[in-house]
Design an enzyme around this catalytic site. Sequence first.
Site, PDB file in Angstrom:
ATOM      1  N   ASP A 100       0.769  -1.252   0.000  1.00 44.56           N
ATOM      2  CA  ASP A 100       0.000   0.000   0.000  1.00 44.56           C
ATOM      3  C   ASP A 100       0.805   1.311   0.000  1.00 44.56           C
ATOM      4  O   ASP A 100       1.803   1.417   0.714  1.00 44.56           O
ATOM      5  CB  ASP A 100      -0.846   0.100   1.273  1.00 44.56           C
ATOM      6  CG  ASP A 100      -1.568  -1.153   1.629  1.00 44.56           C
ATOM      7  OD1 ASP A 100      -1.494  -2.132   0.878  1.00 44.56           O
ATOM      8  OD2 ASP A 100      -2.220  -1.165   2.684  1.00 44.56           O
ATOM      9  N   GLN A 108       4.157   0.640   2.225  1.00 45.08           N
ATOM     10  CA  GLN A 108       4.397  -0.601   2.950  1.00 45.08           C
ATOM     11  C   GLN A 108       5.577  -1.300   2.289  1.00 45.08           C
ATOM     12  O   GLN A 108       5.554  -1.580   1.079  1.00 45.08           O
ATOM     13  CB  GLN A 108       3.144  -1.504   2.877  1.00 45.08           C
ATOM     14  CG  GLN A 108       2.004  -1.007   3.725  1.00 45.08           C
ATOM     15  CD  GLN A 108       2.269  -1.218   5.202  1.00 45.08           C
ATOM     16  OE1 GLN A 108       2.079  -2.307   5.728  1.00 45.08           O
ATOM     17  NE2 GLN A 108       2.710  -0.181   5.887  1.00 45.08           N
ATOM     18  N   ASP A 155      -5.243   1.069   9.669  1.00 43.50           N
ATOM     19  CA  ASP A 155      -5.107   1.957   8.509  1.00 43.50           C
ATOM     20  C   ASP A 155      -5.684   3.356   8.738  1.00 43.50           C
ATOM     21  O   ASP A 155      -6.518   3.837   7.947  1.00 43.50           O
ATOM     22  CB  ASP A 155      -5.740   1.313   7.259  1.00 43.50           C
ATOM     23  CG  ASP A 155      -5.213  -0.093   6.986  1.00 43.50           C
ATOM     24  OD1 ASP A 155      -4.125  -0.418   7.507  1.00 43.50           O
ATOM     25  OD2 ASP A 155      -5.878  -0.864   6.276  1.00 43.50           O
ATOM     26  N   GLU A 171     -10.499  -2.217   4.608  1.00 47.68           N
ATOM     27  CA  GLU A 171      -9.122  -1.758   4.781  1.00 47.68           C
ATOM     28  C   GLU A 171      -8.964  -0.357   4.176  1.00 47.68           C
ATOM     29  O   GLU A 171      -9.753   0.062   3.327  1.00 47.68           O
ATOM     30  CB  GLU A 171      -8.142  -2.719   4.084  1.00 47.68           C
ATOM     31  CG  GLU A 171      -8.174  -4.124   4.678  1.00 47.68           C
ATOM     32  CD  GLU A 171      -7.101  -5.064   4.132  1.00 47.68           C
ATOM     33  OE1 GLU A 171      -6.476  -5.752   4.940  1.00 47.68           O
ATOM     34  OE2 GLU A 171      -6.900  -5.116   2.907  1.00 47.68           O
ATOM     35  N   TRP A 222      -4.211  -9.002  -3.706  1.00 47.67           N
ATOM     36  CA  TRP A 222      -3.725  -9.986  -2.730  1.00 47.67           C
ATOM     37  C   TRP A 222      -3.884 -11.419  -3.216  1.00 47.67           C
ATOM     38  O   TRP A 222      -3.266 -12.333  -2.666  1.00 47.67           O
ATOM     39  CB  TRP A 222      -4.402  -9.785  -1.371  1.00 47.67           C
ATOM     40  CG  TRP A 222      -3.813  -8.631  -0.604  1.00 47.67           C
ATOM     41  CD1 TRP A 222      -4.440  -7.474  -0.246  1.00 47.67           C
ATOM     42  CD2 TRP A 222      -2.469  -8.521  -0.125  1.00 47.67           C
ATOM     43  NE1 TRP A 222      -3.571  -6.648   0.429  1.00 47.67           N
ATOM     44  CE2 TRP A 222      -2.356  -7.258   0.519  1.00 47.67           C
ATOM     45  CE3 TRP A 222      -1.334  -9.339  -0.177  1.00 47.67           C
ATOM     46  CZ2 TRP A 222      -1.171  -6.822   1.106  1.00 47.67           C
ATOM     47  CZ3 TRP A 222      -0.159  -8.899   0.414  1.00 47.67           C
ATOM     48  CH2 TRP A 222      -0.088  -7.652   1.041  1.00 47.67           C
TER      49      TRP A 222
HETATM   50  C1  FRU Z   1      -3.910  -3.576   2.748  1.00 44.55           C
HETATM   51  C2  FRU Z   1      -3.273  -4.023   4.056  1.00 44.55           C
HETATM   52  C3  FRU Z   1      -3.609  -3.046   5.173  1.00 44.55           C
HETATM   53  C4  FRU Z   1      -2.473  -3.261   6.132  1.00 44.55           C
HETATM   54  C5  FRU Z   1      -1.308  -3.516   5.204  1.00 44.55           C
HETATM   55  C6  FRU Z   1      -0.293  -4.481   5.727  1.00 44.55           C
HETATM   56  O1  FRU Z   1      -3.274  -4.067   1.633  1.00 44.55           O
HETATM   57  O2  FRU Z   1      -3.703  -5.324   4.369  1.00 44.55           O
HETATM   58  O3  FRU Z   1      -4.880  -3.245   5.736  1.00 44.55           O
HETATM   59  O4  FRU Z   1      -2.262  -2.155   6.958  1.00 44.55           O
HETATM   60  O5  FRU Z   1      -1.855  -4.018   3.999  1.00 44.55           O
HETATM   61  O6  FRU Z   1       0.823  -4.546   4.925  1.00 44.55           O
END
Ligand code: FRU
Length: 517
Positions: free
Chosen positions: A53, A69, A184, A235, A320
């Site tokens: 993200d 991330q 988040d 999310e 995902w």
């Molecule tokens: C979304 C997510 C978020 C989380 C992050 C973890 O893709 O699952 O909810 O904070 O990725 O890497």
Amino acid sequence: MKKLVFICVSLLFVHCKEQAKTDLATEGNPVALYDEPFRPQFHFSPQANWMNDPNGLVYHEGLYHLFYQYYPDATVWGPMHWGHAVSTDLVHWEHKPIALFPDEKGFIFSGSAVVDKNNTSGFGKDGKVPLVAIYTYFRMDIEKTGGRNTQTQGIAYSLDNGDTWVKYADNPIIDNTTLKDFRDPKVFWHSETKRWIMALVAGDHAQFYASKNLKDWQLVSTFGKDQGAHGGVWECPDLFKLKVAGTDEEKWVLLISIGSGGPNGGSGTQYFVGDFDGTRFTADQTNYKWLDWGTDNYAGVTYNDSPDGKRIFIGWMSNWQYAVTTPTERWRSAMTVPRELSLHKNGDTYTLRNYPLPQLDSIIQKDTATNLTLAPNSEKSLFFEEGLQPSEIRFNTANTDFKMELSNEKGERIGIIFDGTSNLVILDRTHSGLKDFQPNFANTLQYMVLDDFGQEEQEVRVLLDNSSLELFVNGGQNVMTVQLFPTTAYTTLKFQNNSKTNLELKGFQKGSIASIW
Ligand code: FRU
């Protein structure tokens, strides 16, 4: 003299850039950075290793920050950090050192960043305005032992525009003893009530918190248990105000991503249009809509404090379902191009459009526009020896029954079918290139339901990079973003007229897109 200095600085710049490109190439991998197979040329991707993200999108003192991330030790998901890059134009990016590292309170999950102009947090010093990051801490060790209280919220601040960060000593600022999914945080300044608002997700709904100082937070309302798509946990929320195009009407938009149950399987991002009174969000329409119908635009959020007042969005260009298995070696995944969000009203319906920023045009070398006409039930193929990746294809048409296909000499191809009878766009990546890394990457067609555009002729715009395609119909009213992995560049663009009238492609252009790396 000035000219000489300029030439020397330019040469040094080119040298440093080339040096950076080859640095990692010597580490046992002969291919130079950003020249690897499938490497995006005009999209952001990390130099090496895993990214998901976008986080902490904020503009401050001339820089657009992109945190993300990041797992720096492998090309798969792991203990999360916040990677960091900056841009002055949202086209070119400069990589920065990692901003936030995991600590004893957990991995650093997704979140946002704000400019605390009035120093409400007290983190500012000597007149320096603090940049404050608000993120989720995640305790993998607690999850492994079956605990549910794995996710809490923390903050950190920077007094040098994002280069170095100090974590707040009294983290977490929002604790959690019961919820499995609680993450988040998206924070913004709500000027009407002069306080900070945080949108957070808690499994099957969003929660809104308020604070005067970014440290003490109070839950003020919740939204969504019985609204919207719930095919996966909620999310990456985002909440912001937009003017309805061409009017003075203001509405609030809530973005919510879901990890599974998206429009074409796996991850997807829905949006709600409504009102927010400083405490509570209410949606006007009970039915949610998809921001993007393709499989590969997830966890997208928008910039705080963008200087021109635009609402600018960046999404993670993956899903995902297969994100950890895509066939890239040194790095994994990229971001969408930054897109402007705008709100439009047609009859009683509000639609959120997302469309590339105009400054992307600065790296697109456009051909002269021509009008192409295809007789009923005929085909036309255009061959581009230099390859179509990366490139832009655009035209306007009133016709809704045709197919575009991009292909290479190996027969790998991607098809985009406009089907006016069923009001759909059907995207076929089943033969687009490598696909066996995950059985469900390319086993089905992808569908997009076209909205009523309220006009006859539509603009169709395609951005094609080495491993992605972004399709924008009618200025981003309907959008599809997908990854693809052809083993050699597509070179042929074929149009097929499936209707009984002429297919007029007005102002057809194929532009080459220069690399930003
Ligand atoms: C979304 C997510 C978020 C989380 C992050 C973890 O893709 O699952 O909810 O904070 O990725 O890497």
